[in-house]
Motif scaffolding. Structure first.
Motif, short mmCIF file in Angstrom:
data_model
loop_
_atom_site.label_atom_id
_atom_site.label_comp_id
_atom_site.label_asym_id
_atom_site.label_seq_id
_atom_site.Cartn_x
_atom_site.Cartn_y
_atom_site.Cartn_z
N VAL A 30 0.85 -1.22 -0.06
CA VAL A 30 -0.03 0.01 -0.04
C VAL A 30 0.85 1.29 0.14
O VAL A 30 0.70 2.19 -0.74
CB VAL A 30 -0.95 0.14 1.38
N ILE A 31 1.89 1.37 0.77
CA ILE A 31 2.94 2.55 0.93
C ILE A 31 3.55 2.45 -0.43
O ILE A 31 3.60 3.68 -0.88
CB ILE A 31 3.89 2.27 1.97
N PHE A 32 4.00 1.44 -1.08
CA PHE A 32 4.49 1.68 -2.37
C PHE A 32 3.51 2.58 -3.30
O PHE A 32 4.06 3.21 -3.91
CB PHE A 32 4.73 0.15 -2.84
N PHE A 33 2.47 1.83 -3.60
CA PHE A 33 1.52 2.42 -4.40
C PHE A 33 1.25 3.98 -4.20
O PHE A 33 0.93 4.79 -4.99
CB PHE A 33 0.09 1.65 -4.68
N ILE A 34 1.04 4.24 -2.77
CA ILE A 34 0.71 5.48 -2.54
C ILE A 34 1.82 6.63 -2.84
O ILE A 34 1.68 7.93 -3.48
CB ILE A 34 0.54 5.85 -0.95
N PHE A 35 3.04 6.14 -2.54
CA PHE A 35 4.34 6.94 -2.84
C PHE A 35 4.77 7.01 -4.58
O PHE A 35 5.76 7.63 -4.99
CB PHE A 35 5.38 6.81 -2.00
N LEU A 36 4.33 5.84 -5.09
CA LEU A 36 5.13 5.68 -6.31
C LEU A 36 4.86 6.89 -7.50
O LEU A 36 5.61 7.16 -8.15
CB LEU A 36 4.49 4.60 -7.11
N PRO A 37 3.62 7.58 -7.31
CA PRO A 37 3.37 8.66 -8.32
C PRO A 37 4.10 9.82 -7.88
O PRO A 37 4.98 10.50 -8.82
CB PRO A 37 2.21 9.18 -7.81
#
Length: 255
Positions: free
Chosen positions: A9-16
């Motif tokens: 979840v953290i990965f997808f939140i900060f990926l942008p």
């Protein structure tokens, strides 16, 4: 599951934010970025926060979709029961969540290119701009030197002439020509210059008083030059930076 899911979840939140940072930066190196991780992470987190704030506002204004912080907190929780409840909530709105992240990632990839073009076209990053601390591409010093990007738009050079001393055998040769393009190696060092209209001469035949007098006589006689420079045949001439002893840059304004 209680460890892998929060990390995902953290990965997808900060990926942008990381995508935006990579696409926006104008850098002259393509090898591994050795910038301090704290600076990289801070920039990516700030970019991701702004992107999510804008995207959540758009989705609420256009579609009436509301962000549920409790679901996010349950996804980040290590308690299996909370994660199951949050996963059920995500499954119920999976189409909207997939569209949200899909469009956000696309915007994070495309928007930095448009933003960088606008900054360059309107010269918001030049040395005298009040926005310079925020918008200047500090990792691209050669770009500013070889393009004249620091000049105001009305004073921008029409073309750039470079002169470089290169050792050929045991002789130092001076090459000069109009800069057409330039390239970097993977470490961000200037690799080569591509010139047009190139001329050369031995440095030993440097300009002196007799040359000035000869040039004056040649001008009065209607001749173009005194023969100090020899034209180099060809459409494009490549100079390698590693072989240069000195490099001189001249900005030429017509009219």
């Amino acid at each position: 599951m209680n460890v892998a899911l929060p990390a995902l979840v953290i990965f997808f939140i900060f990926l942008p934010g990381f995508i935006f940072r990579i696409r926006f930066k104008r850098v002259e190196r393509t090898s591994l970025d050795f910038s301090p991780f704290g600076r990289i992470a801070a920039g990516a987190v700030m970019s991701a926060a702004v992107a999510h704030l804008l995207w959540l506002s758009f989705t609420y204004w256009l579609f009436g979709q509301r962000f549920e912080p409790i679901v996010l907190m349950q996804l980040l929780s290590s308690a299996p029961a909370s994660q199951v409840a949050a996963a059920s909530a995500v499954a119920a709105d999976f189409s909207w969540i997939a569209a949200y992240f899909g469009t956000l990632l696309f915007a994070s990839f495309a928007f930095p290119i448009l933003l960088r073009s606008a900054i360059t076209n309107y010269r918001l990053d030049r040395a005298s701009s009040p926005l310079r601390p925020m918008l200047r591409f500090h990792e691209a010093p050669w770009y500013y030197l070889l393009t004249g990007a620091d000049f105001p738009e009305e004073e921008a050079p029409d073309f750039v002439i470079v002169a470089a001393i290169v050792e050929v055998g045991r002789d130092a040769m001076l090459y000069t020509g109009v800069l057409d393009s330039f390239f970097f190696d993977s470490d961000g060092q200037l690799d080569r210059l591509v010139l047009q209209g190139v001329a050369r001469r031995p440095l030993a035949r440097d300009k002196d008083t007799s040359d000035d007098e000869a040039e004056d006589k040649a001008a009065s006689a209607g001749r173009a030059d005194t023969g100090r420079f020899y034209p180099v045949d060809g459409d494009s001439f490549v100079l390698r930076y590693s072989e240069m002893i000195t490099l001189n840059v001249q900005y030429v304004h017509l009219g």
